[in-house]
Design a protein around this motif. Structure first.
Motif, short mmCIF file in Angstrom:
data_model
loop_
_atom_site.label_atom_id
_atom_site.label_comp_id
_atom_site.label_asym_id
_atom_site.label_seq_id
_atom_site.Cartn_x
_atom_site.Cartn_y
_atom_site.Cartn_z
N GLY A 173 0.71 -88.49 -16.64
CA GLY A 173 0.19 -87.29 -17.28
C GLY A 173 0.37 -86.06 -16.42
O GLY A 173 -0.39 -85.82 -15.49
N ILE A 174 1.40 -85.25 -16.71
CA ILE A 174 1.72 -84.05 -15.93
C ILE A 174 1.84 -82.86 -16.88
O ILE A 174 2.47 -82.97 -17.94
N ILE A 175 1.22 -81.76 -16.51
CA ILE A 175 1.26 -80.54 -17.32
C ILE A 175 1.98 -79.45 -16.52
O ILE A 175 1.65 -79.23 -15.35
N ILE A 176 2.95 -78.79 -17.13
CA ILE A 176 3.70 -77.72 -16.48
C ILE A 176 3.55 -76.43 -17.29
O ILE A 176 3.93 -76.38 -18.47
N VAL A 177 3.00 -75.41 -16.67
CA VAL A 177 2.80 -74.11 -17.31
C VAL A 177 3.75 -73.10 -16.68
O VAL A 177 3.84 -73.00 -15.45
N SER A 178 4.48 -72.37 -17.50
CA SER A 178 5.44 -71.38 -17.01
C SER A 178 4.89 -69.97 -17.19
O SER A 178 4.43 -69.61 -18.28
N LEU A 179 4.95 -69.17 -16.12
CA LEU A 179 4.46 -67.79 -16.15
C LEU A 179 5.56 -66.85 -15.66
O LEU A 179 6.39 -67.23 -14.83
N GLY A 180 5.53 -65.62 -16.14
CA GLY A 180 6.54 -64.66 -15.72
C GLY A 180 7.82 -64.85 -16.49
O GLY A 180 7.86 -64.72 -17.71
N SER A 181 8.87 -65.21 -15.81
CA SER A 181 10.18 -65.38 -16.42
C SER A 181 10.30 -66.75 -17.08
O SER A 181 9.64 -67.71 -16.70
N GLY A 182 11.18 -66.83 -18.08
CA GLY A 182 11.58 -68.12 -18.62
C GLY A 182 12.62 -68.75 -17.71
O GLY A 182 13.17 -68.11 -16.81
N THR A 183 12.90 -70.04 -17.96
CA THR A 183 13.92 -70.74 -17.17
C THR A 183 14.36 -71.97 -17.94
O THR A 183 13.76 -72.33 -18.97
N VAL A 184 15.38 -72.63 -17.44
CA VAL A 184 15.87 -73.86 -18.05
C VAL A 184 15.46 -75.05 -17.19
O VAL A 184 15.68 -75.06 -15.97
N GLN A 257 22.59 -66.67 -26.32
CA GLN A 257 22.43 -65.40 -25.61
C GLN A 257 22.20 -65.67 -24.12
O GLN A 257 21.62 -66.68 -23.74
N TRP A 258 22.69 -64.76 -23.32
CA TRP A 258 22.50 -64.85 -21.87
C TRP A 258 21.18 -64.17 -21.51
O TRP A 258 20.96 -63.00 -21.84
N ILE A 259 20.29 -64.90 -20.88
CA ILE A 259 18.99 -64.37 -20.49
C ILE A 259 18.88 -64.36 -18.97
O ILE A 259 18.82 -65.43 -18.35
N PRO A 260 18.91 -63.19 -18.35
CA PRO A 260 18.77 -63.14 -16.88
C PRO A 260 17.39 -63.63 -16.47
O PRO A 260 16.40 -63.41 -17.17
N ARG A 261 17.32 -64.27 -15.33
CA ARG A 261 16.03 -64.73 -14.82
C ARG A 261 15.35 -63.62 -14.03
O ARG A 261 16.00 -62.82 -13.36
N ASP A 262 14.04 -63.63 -14.10
CA ASP A 262 13.21 -62.77 -13.26
C ASP A 262 12.33 -63.70 -12.42
O ASP A 262 12.57 -64.91 -12.36
N VAL A 263 11.31 -63.15 -11.78
CA VAL A 263 10.42 -63.99 -10.97
C VAL A 263 9.59 -64.89 -11.90
O VAL A 263 9.02 -64.41 -12.89
N ARG A 264 9.55 -66.15 -11.59
CA ARG A 264 8.77 -67.13 -12.36
C ARG A 264 7.77 -67.82 -11.45
O ARG A 264 8.08 -68.14 -10.30
N VAL A 265 6.58 -68.05 -11.97
CA VAL A 265 5.56 -68.85 -11.29
C VAL A 265 5.21 -70.01 -12.21
O VAL A 265 4.97 -69.80 -13.41
N SER A 266 5.21 -71.21 -11.68
CA SER A 266 4.80 -72.36 -12.47
C SER A 266 3.51 -72.93 -11.89
O SER A 266 3.26 -72.86 -10.69
N ILE A 267 2.70 -73.48 -12.79
CA ILE A 267 1.49 -74.20 -12.40
C ILE A 267 1.62 -75.61 -12.93
O ILE A 267 1.74 -75.81 -14.15
N THR A 268 1.62 -76.59 -12.04
CA THR A 268 1.73 -77.98 -12.43
C THR A 268 0.42 -78.69 -12.11
O THR A 268 -0.07 -78.61 -10.98
#
Length: 289
Positions: A173-184, A257-268
């Motif tokens: 059971g792992i939860i990943i929350v993405s904040l800021g930029s999107g990513t792949v 579409q091409w989406i440039p990355r910005d700063v991303r913070v993840s909380i796991t």
């Protein structure tokens, strides 16, 4: 929009029906409220968890609860919601920042408690009831594992090596929350030679979805992804290091579409296995996206 195939893979905005991975739960329409996401980012910045960018990974801990602990010590004392607890800072695999560490803690700061309190209702209609019980045991549960919250900072061009979260340290059971930029995030099945035996899963039996060899998934800002069961133990997940991503058009057409990355913070958010509360040595080498 028609286009020539790009040199990097096209990430999908949602999991296609013919490419499902048991235990992978993700719906791009399920996202944190914008106000909560901004509050989380503001608190992380105010507490200077990343030390002005000197470190890119930060571990926070919440003590577990057992019947033995309650009977010997009484009720677990409330968390001081006004303080950010000390933490263990480190560098994650695949990114070259030197490690720095202080001490670990047995409580989580108020803003993370607010996040954890929000998630049960947010995910209620989108994950199986058994998964919901695994991730969110009742507050009065006699036996509750210790929880780890790990914060990751990603600058444009940074990623993390594909991995399975440490089997000797973390439970299911792992939860990943993405904040800021999107990513792949890319998921791929662990090869038979690489599978490490885990009591609940037969390492000799390939995943049911072995035919689906690889899945590049676009994680929207404020999105929430859950890994449990097969997706947690038999699939790797990682983030390729690049400055942007080709992502499927919003309408799900053949365009991208091409989406440039910005700063991303993840909380796991992860459960610690018994005895894994001690940080150090090989078990201290954390991986999370």
């Amino acid at each position: 929009m028609a286009f020539d195939p790009p040199s990097t893979p096209i990430a999908l905005r949602q999991i296609p029906g013919d490419h499902s991975i048991p235990g992978l739960h993700f719906n791009p329409d399920v996202r944190l409220p914008e106000t909560m996401a901004l509050t989380l980012l503001r608190n992380i910045k105010e507490f200077n968890y990343f030390r002005g960018g000197q470190v890119n990974q930060l571990m926070l801990f919440e003590r577990g609860r057992t019947a033995a602990l309650q009977s010997s010590r009484g009720a677990v004392p409330p968390i001081n919601a006004q303080e950010a607890p000390p933490a263990m800072a480190s560098s994650r695999p695949g990114v070259g920042h030197g490690p720095h560490s202080t001490t670990s803690s047995n409580s989580l700061p108020a803003f993370l408690i607010d996040l954890i309190s929000c998630l049960p209702e947010l995910l209620h209609d989108y994950i199986p009831s058994s998964t919901h019980e695994l991730l969110f045991p009742p507050p009065d549960s006699v036996n509750k594992p210790a929880r780890q919250a790990i914060l990751n900072l990603y600058r444009p061009g940074e990623g993390i090596t594909a991995h399975v979260d440490l089997l000797k340290r973390f439970g299911d059971g792992i939860i990943i929350v993405s904040l800021g930029s999107g990513t792949v995030m890319e998921l791929a099945p662990v090869s038979s030679s690489e599978v490490i035996a885990e009591p609940s899963y037969d390492a000799l039996q390939p995943p049911q979805s072995e035919i689906s060899r690889w899945l590049p998934l676009w994680l929207e800002p404020r999105s929430v992804l859950v890994l449990e069961g097969e997706a947690r133990y038999k699939w790797t997940h990682g983030i390729p290091a690049r400055d942007g991503d080709w992502v499927q058009d919003d309408g799900g057409t053949n365009g991208a579409q091409w989406i440039p990355r910005d700063v991303r913070v993840s909380i796991t958010l992860r459960w610690l296995l018994p005895g894994a509360e001690v940080v150090g040595g090989a078990l201290g080498e954390e991986e999370a996206v």
